[in-house]
Design a protein around this motif. Structure first.
Motif, short mmCIF file in Angstrom:
data_model
loop_
_atom_site.label_atom_id
_atom_site.label_comp_id
_atom_site.label_asym_id
_atom_site.label_seq_id
_atom_site.Cartn_x
_atom_site.Cartn_y
_atom_site.Cartn_z
N GLY A 1 3.76 -35.20 46.25
CA GLY A 1 3.36 -33.85 46.43
C GLY A 1 3.72 -33.10 47.65
N SER A 2 4.25 -33.95 48.61
CA SER A 2 4.72 -33.63 49.87
C SER A 2 6.30 -33.09 49.72
CB SER A 2 4.60 -34.45 50.90
OG SER A 2 5.19 -35.60 50.74
N TYR A 3 6.73 -32.48 50.69
CA TYR A 3 8.31 -32.18 50.64
C TYR A 3 8.90 -33.05 51.91
CZ TYR A 3 7.49 -29.03 47.00
OH TYR A 3 7.27 -28.36 45.76
N LEU A 4 10.03 -33.71 51.64
CA LEU A 4 10.76 -34.01 52.58
C LEU A 4 11.93 -33.39 52.95
CD1 LEU A 4 10.86 -36.77 54.76
CD2 LEU A 4 11.77 -38.00 52.54
N ILE A 5 12.28 -32.81 54.39
CA ILE A 5 13.45 -32.24 54.46
C ILE A 5 14.29 -33.05 55.68
CG2 ILE A 5 14.33 -29.94 55.64
CD1 ILE A 5 11.79 -28.81 54.48
N GLY A 6 15.55 -33.10 55.37
CA GLY A 6 16.43 -33.59 56.36
C GLY A 6 17.76 -33.26 56.73
N GLY B 1 18.88 -33.44 48.71
CA GLY B 1 18.26 -32.43 49.18
C GLY B 1 19.10 -31.05 49.55
N PRO B 2 18.88 -30.62 50.60
CA PRO B 2 18.22 -31.18 51.76
C PRO B 2 16.55 -31.08 51.81
CG PRO B 2 18.98 -28.94 52.30
CD PRO B 2 19.45 -29.19 50.98
N VAL B 3 16.01 -30.59 50.64
CA VAL B 3 14.59 -30.51 50.57
C VAL B 3 14.33 -31.34 49.28
CG1 VAL B 3 12.68 -29.14 50.12
CG2 VAL B 3 14.62 -28.04 51.54
N VAL B 4 13.44 -32.37 49.38
CA VAL B 4 13.10 -33.15 48.14
C VAL B 4 11.67 -33.14 48.01
CG1 VAL B 4 13.47 -35.51 47.10
CG2 VAL B 4 15.32 -34.50 48.48
N GLY C 1 0.20 -24.46 52.15
CA GLY C 1 -0.70 -25.45 52.47
C GLY C 1 -0.28 -27.16 52.15
N THR C 2 1.08 -27.05 51.59
CA THR C 2 1.51 -28.19 51.29
C THR C 2 1.91 -29.06 52.72
OG1 THR C 2 2.28 -27.43 49.12
CG2 THR C 2 3.29 -29.56 49.78
N SER C 3 2.10 -30.55 52.61
CA SER C 3 2.61 -31.21 53.68
C SER C 3 4.00 -31.35 53.63
CB SER C 3 2.13 -32.73 53.38
OG SER C 3 2.52 -33.34 54.42
N VAL C 4 4.75 -30.97 54.77
CA VAL C 4 6.12 -30.90 54.75
C VAL C 4 6.49 -31.76 55.95
CG1 VAL C 4 8.26 -29.44 55.20
CG2 VAL C 4 6.25 -28.53 53.96
N VAL C 5 7.29 -32.92 55.67
CA VAL C 5 7.67 -33.76 56.79
C VAL C 5 9.19 -33.57 57.05
CG1 VAL C 5 8.14 -36.19 57.09
CG2 VAL C 5 6.11 -35.65 55.80
N MET D 1 10.16 -38.32 62.88
CA MET D 1 9.56 -37.30 61.77
C MET D 1 8.28 -36.62 62.46
SD MET D 1 9.42 -39.85 58.42
CE MET D 1 9.10 -41.11 59.36
N ARG D 2 8.29 -35.44 61.90
CA ARG D 2 7.21 -34.36 62.50
C ARG D 2 6.44 -33.72 61.07
NH1 ARG D 2 5.13 -36.23 66.42
NH2 ARG D 2 5.89 -35.53 68.52
N GLU D 3 5.24 -33.51 61.04
CA GLU D 3 4.71 -32.97 59.92
C GLU D 3 4.49 -31.29 60.17
OE1 GLU D 3 0.92 -33.39 56.52
OE2 GLU D 3 0.74 -33.51 58.63
N ARG D 4 4.79 -30.67 59.22
CA ARG D 4 4.23 -29.14 59.39
C ARG D 4 3.60 -28.61 57.93
NH1 ARG D 4 4.45 -30.27 63.74
NH2 ARG D 4 5.93 -29.25 65.35
N ILE D 5 2.85 -27.44 58.07
CA ILE D 5 2.62 -26.90 56.88
C ILE D 5 2.63 -25.56 56.64
CG2 ILE D 5 0.24 -26.73 55.52
CD1 ILE D 5 0.07 -29.23 58.29
N PRO D 6 3.07 -25.17 55.61
CA PRO D 6 3.51 -23.77 55.40
C PRO D 6 2.14 -22.81 55.16
CG PRO D 6 4.29 -24.87 53.54
CD PRO D 6 3.79 -25.94 54.37
#
Length: 399
Positions: free
Chosen positions: A38-43, A30-33, A308-312, A289-294
């Motif tokens: 359809g969600s996005y994972l950020i590490g 990533g750091p964004v994958v 509106g996408t799920s971002v973890v 982990m925490r979820e956020r939505i832009p």
């Protein structure tokens, strides 16, 4: 394996004992994958920090373009709300909890917490086999939060059954029947909220000095909670008041037993305890982990994440990012620069952090005399199912 399966692999129970190689894979990819669902994972540390402080990132699950909860579902607790509503409810919850309104509440508990940890540690006699979770790490914070709220200790088993259902419904990632988990979680939240508001109502006009009493006898009309808000807030306080602390203590003991050199050093230098707790919050955090939505399309490290996408946000990955921490996979209690994500960051920074730190320090201090000759019965131990609130379900030690 493909990077779009990382979230599924991280949340796979088979990887619960050691998800850190997968976090390293995430940072390298990533750091964004984007994930297969359809969600996005950020590490990455810096990306996570920026997003936790970005007002365009929503904590409210109703911000998703495809909401997972039915339209008639109750309002989420303030942990999952955005400002200004989040701040109003957070302020109301903080008023009886601690600074600035009750600056002595946590300090006044230090003596009780120390006595309780000593009482629990007395059971750890030579030659005995103990479960650190059931015999120590769980009863300590549960007893403390029950005293703070004013919950009868004999109702603890009932509350824990509700807690298990609520925590399971909030987990991140695939696995099992999500709709059934959500239904059971909602039912448990409603039943537990009714129980706690019922206790609080018994104290209206008859203050008893606990937090439930303080909520219903709040003199400022602007800070008074509705019945629904009182239910949501007290349920959140009970769960948050012990779930993460159980993991913090258990992960801490497990880490020290795996690193006997650091354990011996801590026994010689107990003054290191506060820094040991901080390093544990970075190295083996209770929340992964925490979820956020832009709320708008966002560009993060060159990747556009749609509204509106799920971002973890993989907090545990960020706290081991080599771009931020020197030798991040090494447990180092002398680490100087340790701005970890153990309690989150930004407006949703865990306001129970001071209590958790006091409990963890007292717990480790009470256990230190017994851990020098202890060894793990099973390593890795059996873990909880939950990938977001990660910690051993049992931790058997032979003394």
């Amino acid at each position: 394996m493909d990077s779009d399966t990382l979230l599924a692999r991280i949340t796979d129970y088979a990887n619960r004992p050691d998800p850190y190689p997968l976090y390293a894979e995430l940072r390298e990819a990533g750091p964004v994958v984007r994930q297969a669902d359809g969600s996005y994972l950020i590490g990455g540390y810096h990306e996570i920090a920026a997003l936790l402080h970005d007002p365009r990132m929503s904590a409210d699950p109703r911000s998703r373009l495809t909401p997972s909860a039915p339209e008639d579902a109750p309002k989420p607790p303030f942990l999952r709300l955005d400002d200004p509503e989040h701040q109003r409810l957070r302020d109301s919850a903080m008023r009886p909890f601690g600074p600035p309104h009750n600056p002595d509440r946590i300090d006044a508990l230090r003596g009780d917490i120390a006595r309780l940890t000593e009482e629990l540690a007395e059971a750890f006699g030579p030659g005995r086999r103990m479960d650190l979770v059931d015999d120590f790490a769980y009863p300590l914070p549960v007893t403390v939060i029950c005293r703070l709220l004013g919950v009868p200790h004999e109702d603890e088993a009932l509350l824990q059954a509700w807690t298990d259902s609520i925590v399971a419904s909030a987990d991140i990632g695939p696995g099992g029947d999500a709709a059934e988990r959500a239904r059971k979680g909602l039912q448990a939240r409603q039943e537990m909220g009714a129980y706690l508001t019922g206790l609080a109502e018994q104290r209206r006009g008859n203050p008893t000095g606990d937090m439930l009493s303080d909520f219903v006898n709040e003199p400022d009309p602007a800070l008074r909670l509705t019945t629904e808000e009182l239910a949501q807030t007290t349920v959140l306080l009970f769960i948050a008041g012990h779930e993460t602390t159980v993991n913090l203590i258990t992960n801490g003991v497990l880490t020290l037993l795996r690193q006997p050199g650091e354990l011996d050093r801590l026994r010689r230098e107990p003054g290191l305890l506060p820094r040991v707790v901080e390093e544990l919050l970075r190295y083996e955090p209770p929340v992964h982990m925490r979820e956020r939505i832009p709320l708008a399309d966002l560009d993060v490290a060159g990747t556009t994440i749609p509204r509106g996408t799920s971002v973890v946000l993989a907090l545990a990955s960020g706290s081991r990012d080599p771009k931020r921490f020197h030798e991040p996979d090494r447990f180092d209690p002398t680490r100087q620069d340790n701005e970890h994500f153990g309690f989150g960051s930004g407006v949703h920074l865990c306001y129970g952090a001071p209590l958790a730190r006091v409990e963890a320090e007292a717990a480790l201090a009470a256990l230190l005399p017994h851990l020098g000759s202890a060894h793990l019965v099973e390593d890795p131990p059996p873990y909880r199912q939950n990938a977001m609130l990660r910690g051993p379900r049992h931790l058997a030690v032979q003394l």
